[in-house]
Design a protein around this motif. Structure first.
Motif, PDB file in Angstrom:
ATOM      1  N   UNK A  78       1.088  -1.168  -0.053  1.00  9.02           N
ATOM      2  CA  UNK A  78      -0.113   0.155  -0.084  1.00  9.02           C
ATOM      3  C   UNK A  78       0.944   1.067  -0.037  1.00  9.02           C
ATOM      4  N   UNK A  79       0.490   2.129  -0.873  1.00  9.27           N
ATOM      5  CA  UNK A  79       1.229   3.523  -0.740  1.00  9.27           C
ATOM      6  C   UNK A  79       2.491   3.829  -1.400  1.00  9.27           C
ATOM      7  N   UNK A  80       2.871   3.041  -2.211  1.00  9.33           N
ATOM      8  CA  UNK A  80       3.991   3.384  -3.182  1.00  9.33           C
ATOM      9  C   UNK A  80       3.686   4.169  -4.281  1.00  9.33           C
ATOM     10  N   UNK A  81       4.424   5.086  -4.779  1.00 12.52           N
ATOM     11  CA  UNK A  81       3.931   6.015  -5.567  1.00 12.52           C
ATOM     12  C   UNK A  81       5.129   6.450  -6.762  1.00 12.52           C
ATOM     13  N   UNK A  82       4.823   6.702  -7.775  1.00 11.08           N
ATOM     14  CA  UNK A  82       6.036   6.999  -8.850  1.00 11.08           C
ATOM     15  C   UNK A  82       5.207   7.951  -9.738  1.00 11.08           C
ATOM     16  N   UNK A  83       5.995   8.503 -10.732  1.00 16.24           N
ATOM     17  CA  UNK A  83       5.479   9.510 -11.603  1.00 16.24           C
ATOM     18  C   UNK A  83       6.084   8.885 -13.283  1.00 16.24           C
ATOM     19  N   UNK A  84       4.955   9.196 -13.962  1.00 22.03           N
ATOM     20  CA  UNK A  84       5.233   8.520 -15.458  1.00 22.03           C
ATOM     21  C   UNK A  84       6.206   9.685 -16.109  1.00 22.03           C
ATOM     22  N   UNK A  85       7.474   9.101 -16.349  1.00 23.11           N
ATOM     23  CA  UNK A  85       8.267  10.003 -17.321  1.00 23.11           C
ATOM     24  C   UNK A  85       7.786  10.073 -18.677  1.00 23.11           C
ATOM     25  N   UNK A  86       8.659  11.010 -19.443  1.00 24.66           N
ATOM     26  CA  UNK A  86       8.452  11.172 -20.872  1.00 24.66           C
ATOM     27  C   UNK A  86       9.193   9.986 -21.556  1.00 24.66           C
ATOM     28  N   UNK A  87       8.627   9.947 -22.857  1.00 24.33           N
ATOM     29  CA  UNK A  87       9.380   8.791 -23.737  1.00 24.33           C
ATOM     30  C   UNK A  87       9.046   7.438 -23.266  1.00 24.33           C
ATOM     31  N   UNK A  88       8.028   7.217 -22.493  1.00 22.23           N
ATOM     32  CA  UNK A  88       7.593   5.772 -22.455  1.00 22.23           C
ATOM     33  C   UNK A  88       6.264   5.650 -22.523  1.00 22.23           C
ATOM     34  N   UNK A  89       5.425   4.435 -23.009  1.00 22.25           N
ATOM     35  CA  UNK A  89       4.185   4.358 -23.115  1.00 22.25           C
ATOM     36  C   UNK A  89       3.762   3.191 -22.360  1.00 22.25           C
ATOM     37  N   UNK A  90       2.703   3.165 -21.316  1.00 21.98           N
ATOM     38  CA  UNK A  90       2.532   2.108 -20.225  1.00 21.98           C
ATOM     39  C   UNK A  90       1.078   1.921 -20.328  1.00 21.98           C
ATOM     40  N   UNK A  91       0.876   0.758 -19.625  1.00 18.93           N
ATOM     41  CA  UNK A  91      -0.605   0.476 -19.273  1.00 18.93           C
ATOM     42  C   UNK A  91      -0.613  -0.181 -17.974  1.00 18.93           C
ATOM     43  N   UNK A  92      -1.607  -0.047 -17.120  1.00 18.46           N
ATOM     44  CA  UNK A  92      -1.727  -0.376 -15.613  1.00 18.46           C
ATOM     45  C   UNK A  92      -2.123  -1.839 -15.465  1.00 18.46           C
ATOM     46  N   UNK A  93      -1.582  -2.540 -14.356  1.00 19.57           N
ATOM     47  CA  UNK A  93      -2.097  -3.983 -14.138  1.00 19.57           C
ATOM     48  C   UNK A  93      -3.123  -3.513 -12.744  1.00 19.57           C
ATOM     49  N   UNK A  94      -3.454  -4.749 -12.224  1.00 18.27           N
ATOM     50  CA  UNK A  94      -4.162  -4.682 -10.933  1.00 18.27           C
ATOM     51  C   UNK A  94      -3.305  -4.049  -9.848  1.00 18.27           C
ATOM     52  N   UNK A  95      -4.214  -3.654  -8.794  1.00 13.94           N
ATOM     53  CA  UNK A  95      -3.558  -3.044  -7.573  1.00 13.94           C
ATOM     54  C   UNK A  95      -2.876  -1.607  -7.565  1.00 13.94           C
ATOM     55  N   UNK A  96      -3.214  -0.948  -8.932  1.00 16.39           N
ATOM     56  CA  UNK A  96      -2.789   0.266  -8.848  1.00 16.39           C
ATOM     57  C   UNK A  96      -3.874   1.298  -9.254  1.00 16.39           C
ATOM     58  N   UNK A  97      -3.541   2.625  -9.237  1.00 12.98           N
ATOM     59  CA  UNK A  97      -4.395   3.721  -9.631  1.00 12.98           C
ATOM     60  C   UNK A  97      -3.755   4.759  -9.991  1.00 12.98           C
ATOM     61  N   UNK A  98      -4.259   5.350 -11.426  1.00 13.98           N
ATOM     62  CA  UNK A  98      -3.698   6.223 -11.856  1.00 13.98           C
ATOM     63  C   UNK A  98      -4.374   7.551 -11.516  1.00 13.98           C
ATOM     64  N   UNK A  99      -3.469   8.589 -11.241  1.00  7.90           N
ATOM     65  CA  UNK A  99      -3.674   9.794 -10.580  1.00  7.90           C
ATOM     66  C   UNK A  99      -3.437  10.977 -11.640  1.00  7.90           C
ATOM     67  N   UNK A 100      -4.244  11.925 -12.012  1.00  4.02           N
ATOM     68  CA  UNK A 100      -3.811  12.832 -12.964  1.00  4.02           C
ATOM     69  C   UNK A 100      -3.995  14.467 -12.261  1.00  4.02           C
ATOM     70  N   UNK A 101      -3.101  14.719 -11.713  1.00  2.00           N
ATOM     71  CA  UNK A 101      -3.015  16.066 -11.137  1.00  2.00           C
ATOM     72  C   UNK A 101      -3.689  17.344 -11.734  1.00  2.00           C
ATOM     73  N   UNK A 102      -4.360  17.912 -11.249  1.00  2.00           N
ATOM     74  CA  UNK A 102      -5.055  19.180 -11.947  1.00  2.00           C
ATOM     75  C   UNK A 102      -4.051  20.153 -11.638  1.00  2.00           C
ATOM     76  N   UNK A 103      -3.501  20.691 -12.755  1.00  2.72           N
ATOM     77  CA  UNK A 103      -2.519  21.486 -12.738  1.00  2.72           C
ATOM     78  C   UNK A 103      -2.842  22.950 -12.224  1.00  2.72           C
TER      79      UNK A 103
END
Length: 401
Positions: A78-103
């Protein structure tokens, strides 16, 4: 006003899929990212499975991950977090949540550090407790309290300070990895010389020792200043610290000490199914029963022996048996009979000096990173709470970056 996670970003539910079918050669389109790939504020993508475009489209129906989005793990752990960098295309597996900050409301890097802060981590773990496998449900993720946020400008300034530290840490890690690779190339090149190098059985190069675990229910055995290396904590070639430590009393009751220069490697653990973890002690350490320790004989340079063992990684992985629950196991006798190439005569000191200089550089920047990480972790709660002024933090960081 106290803000929740949903107040400042869009929460996109994870994929329903647990594993991804690996793309056939030539059809790789994206990387499948799950909880093992999110660690300490980063995405570790070196062993992420590549998927084809069809799988990617299927898995991103709920939301397409984009640069600057955050990935939060909600189970195991529970609770590990990371930011998606430039230059990579990803899709998510189970047990993760995508967060899109409102700039308009929050700086994405500031949010990453906020989610990693002790206070917010404690809230997530308290919500995730209470079941056999701790986990956060989506409702709890959306309602996660972030506290009263500083102004957008202050967020930018705080993020800039902390990002500078992390960038320096990442650069040092690259330098250490490069130095290790160069030492490995040097070993491969010079060990091919037949006149000044020869083969020896690994069992004849060092004193072999087994470790152990002091009783975990006895508090007087744990929490001392002696690092205790286990299969789980042996994640770096340079063994100086560990997530767990023992006292002198703990050493006397269930484990074993080895000196600086000892070589430790994993002989039992789930990591053995995909990687061979080996490291060299940079100080006196204790170790568990899932590892073996080798104390090189007086005539053998520890760094040279470390490189010789590391060069045999493919053969060693080929010796791994599977025990219960997918745990890998190395039979000591097999590894002990492995033959390694070592220098003799005048070649011994010359190679030790050249390889040692590279390893010394790797160890130096790794030690610097410990200082930088401690500084970051000290500044983080003070900056987030406003107890430390940004300009004072900048002055402190400029002295070390």
């Amino acid at each position: 006003m106290t803000q929740t996670l949903e107040d400042v970003c869009t929460v996109i539910v994870d994929s329903e899929h647990k594993t991804a079918p690996a793309a056939e050669s030539g059809t790789e389109f994206a990387l499948s990212v799950g909880t093992p790939h999110v660690r300490n504020g980063r995405l570790l993508l070196s062993d992420a499975v590549a998927v084809d475009e069809e799988t990617y489209r299927e898995w991103t129906v709920r939301g397409v991950p984009a640069v600057g989005d955050l990935i939060l793990t909600r189970e195991a752990p529970v609770g590990d977090v990371g930011m998606i960098p430039a230059g990579v295309r990803i899709c998510l597996r189970q047990r993760t949540v995508l967060l899109r900050p409102d700039s308009r409301k929050i700086n994405g890097s500031f949010l990453l550090y906020l989610l990693a802060s002790p206070q917010v981590q404690e809230r997530m773990h308290s919500k995730g407790a209470g079941s056999t496998v701790p986990h956060l449900n989506i409702k709890d993720v959306r309602a996660l309290l972030l506290g009263q946020l500083p102004s957008r400008g202050e967020q930018d300034a705080v993020a800039e300070v902390l990002v500078a530290l992390d960038e320096k840490i990442a650069l040092n890690e690259q330098h250490a990895e490069t130095a290790l690779e160069l030492a490995g190339y040097l070993y491969e090149r010079e060990s091919a010389e037949h006149g000044r190098w020869s083969e020896s059985a690994l069992k004849d190069t060092a004193k072999w020792l087994s470790g152990g675990t002091p009783r975990t229910s006895e508090p007087s055995y744990w929490g001392g200043d002696i690092p205790w290396i286990s299969a789980a904590s042996l994640k770096t070639p340079w063994l100086y610290t560990s997530e767990r430590s023992v006292t002198e009393l703990g050493v006397q009751n269930g484990t074993r000490l080895v000196p600086k220069g000892a070589i430790l490697f994993v002989v039992r653990g789930m990591s053995l199914t995909t990687e061979f973890r080996v490291g060299i002690a940079q100080r006196e350490v204790a170790f568990g029963q899932d590892c073996k320790a080798l104390i090189p004989h007086a005539s053998i340079d520890p760094v040279t022996l470390f490189l010789a063992i590391r060069a045999q990684t493919p053969k060693i992985l080929g010796m791994v048996d599977l025990a219960g629950h997918g745990t890998g196991r190395l039979v000591t006798e097999r590894v002990a009979n492995l033959r390694v190439r070592l220098p003799h005569g005048e070649a011994t000191a010359g190679f030790a000096a050249r390889a040692g200089a590279l390893m010394h550089r790797a160890v130096a920047v790794t030690n610097e990173n410990r200082t930088l990480a401690d500084l970051r972790d000290t500044l983080l709660p003070q900056l987030l709470s406003g107890k430390l002024r940004v300009k004072d933090a900048v002055r402190t960081v400029e002295e070390v970056v």
